[in-house]
Design a protein around this motif. Structure first.
Motif, PDB file in Angstrom:
ATOM      1  N   PHE A 127       0.750  -1.205  -0.095  1.00  0.00           N
ATOM      2  CA  PHE A 127      -0.144   0.176  -0.114  1.00  0.00           C
ATOM      3  C   PHE A 127       0.956   1.361   0.087  1.00  0.00           C
ATOM      4  N   PHE A 128       1.696   1.265   0.814  1.00  0.00           N
ATOM      5  CA  PHE A 128       2.729   2.215   1.014  1.00  0.00           C
ATOM      6  C   PHE A 128       3.398   2.807  -0.553  1.00  0.00           C
ATOM      7  N   PHE A 129       4.009   1.852  -0.936  1.00  0.00           N
ATOM      8  CA  PHE A 129       4.569   1.822  -2.279  1.00  0.00           C
ATOM      9  C   PHE A 129       3.547   2.191  -3.453  1.00  0.00           C
ATOM     10  N   LEU A 130       2.324   1.681  -3.434  1.00  0.00           N
ATOM     11  CA  LEU A 130       1.534   2.256  -4.601  1.00  0.00           C
ATOM     12  C   LEU A 130       0.778   3.749  -4.118  1.00  0.00           C
ATOM     13  N   PHE A 131       0.745   3.859  -2.990  1.00  0.00           N
ATOM     14  CA  PHE A 131       0.067   5.076  -2.465  1.00  0.00           C
ATOM     15  C   PHE A 131       0.968   6.301  -2.897  1.00  0.00           C
ATOM     16  N   ILE A 132       2.441   6.385  -2.860  1.00  0.00           N
ATOM     17  CA  ILE A 132       3.457   7.273  -2.917  1.00  0.00           C
ATOM     18  C   ILE A 132       3.526   7.202  -4.455  1.00  0.00           C
ATOM     19  N   LEU A 133       3.473   6.088  -5.162  1.00  0.00           N
ATOM     20  CA  LEU A 133       3.641   6.061  -6.773  1.00  0.00           C
ATOM     21  C   LEU A 133       2.261   6.599  -7.363  1.00  0.00           C
ATOM     22  N   THR A 134       1.343   6.439  -6.630  1.00  0.00           N
ATOM     23  CA  THR A 134       0.092   7.193  -7.389  1.00  0.00           C
ATOM     24  C   THR A 134       0.320   8.912  -7.329  1.00  0.00           C
ATOM     25  N   PHE A 135       0.906   9.205  -6.126  1.00  0.00           N
ATOM     26  CA  PHE A 135       1.076  10.855  -6.343  1.00  0.00           C
ATOM     27  C   PHE A 135       2.221  11.339  -7.034  1.00  0.00           C
ATOM     28  N   ALA A 136       3.231  10.486  -7.094  1.00  0.00           N
ATOM     29  CA  ALA A 136       4.419  10.560  -7.728  1.00  0.00           C
ATOM     30  C   ALA A 136       3.891  10.753  -9.333  1.00  0.00           C
ATOM     31  N   LEU A 137       3.120   9.802  -9.823  1.00  0.00           N
ATOM     32  CA  LEU A 137       2.679   9.947 -11.329  1.00  0.00           C
ATOM     33  C   LEU A 137       1.738  11.080 -11.250  1.00  0.00           C
ATOM     34  N   LEU A 138       1.041  11.425 -10.350  1.00  0.00           N
ATOM     35  CA  LEU A 138      -0.023  12.704 -10.527  1.00  0.00           C
ATOM     36  C   LEU A 138       0.793  13.762 -10.767  1.00  0.00           C
ATOM     37  N   MET A 139       1.843  14.064 -10.224  1.00  0.00           N
ATOM     38  CA  MET A 139       2.428  15.174 -10.325  1.00  0.00           C
ATOM     39  C   MET A 139       3.645  15.226 -11.507  1.00  0.00           C
ATOM     40  N   GLN A 140       3.261  14.348 -12.352  1.00  0.00           N
ATOM     41  CA  GLN A 140       4.179  14.688 -13.606  1.00  0.00           C
ATOM     42  C   GLN A 140       3.492  15.484 -14.593  1.00  0.00           C
TER      43      GLN A 140
END
Length: 181
Positions: A127-140
């Protein structure tokens, strides 16, 4: 302090590797298993019998076929390292100060929660990995990267419903914080 701030990525990763490496070394000397908690073994057992009820374990099944079981202790460590780097990137894009980012990541690494994340294959690690990945992708900046968030968001509710609820709430807060244009 300026030197630490300038090379904070190196110091944070080095501290993380020293801390987790020390834990693995102590466990090895005491002949304890590398994984902590039953959840890691439950996920490894579930990876052997993939079905509709445990779709979120499919990547672990693929890894289990490729890697020998000796290297499974590296999986949570790699996920947490990637999560750390992505979290640092997200914080930088949200224009937090370098001092805040450094001390936040330092305290995060030293927290028992994060140490447990790095030493177990658990739903919290995924969950931690996917959660951070979600926001990293959203901010591209590029739109095609933002479309990939659909995949990470789609996997989060498969972990558990509470994680999905937290993600939806945080995404709503994020959407409300964006400029109206």
């Amino acid at each position: 302090l300026e030197h630490c701030l300038k090379y904070q990525k190196v110091y944070i990763l080095l501290l993380f590797l020293i801390l987790i490496g020390t834990i693995f070394l102590i466990d090895f000397k005491q002949e304890k298993p590398f994984f902590h908690g039953e959840e890691s073994y439950a996920h490894l057992a579930a990876a052997e019998r993939i079905g509709i009820d445990n779709v979120e374990i499919y990547p672990l099944q693929v890894i289990a076929k490729i890697l020998p079981s000796v290297y499974f202790n590296v999986i949570p460590m790699i996920l947490t390292i990637i999560s750390l780097l992505l979290l640092r990137s997200v914080l930088q894009k949200k224009e937090f100060s370098q001092e805040f980012i450094f001390f936040f990541l330092l305290l995060l690494i030293l927290s028992p929660f994060f140490i447990k994340l790095a030493t177990t294959i658990s739903t919290a690690t995924i969950f931690f990995f996917l959660f951070i990945l979600t926001f990293a992708l959203l901010m591209q900046q590029k739109h095609y990267w933002r479309y990939l968030t659909m995949f990470s968001i789609a996997f989060i509710p498969l972990i558990d419903q509470f994680s999905g609820l937290i993600t939806v709430l945080v995404l709503l807060l994020y959407a409300l914080s964006l400029d109206k244009n």
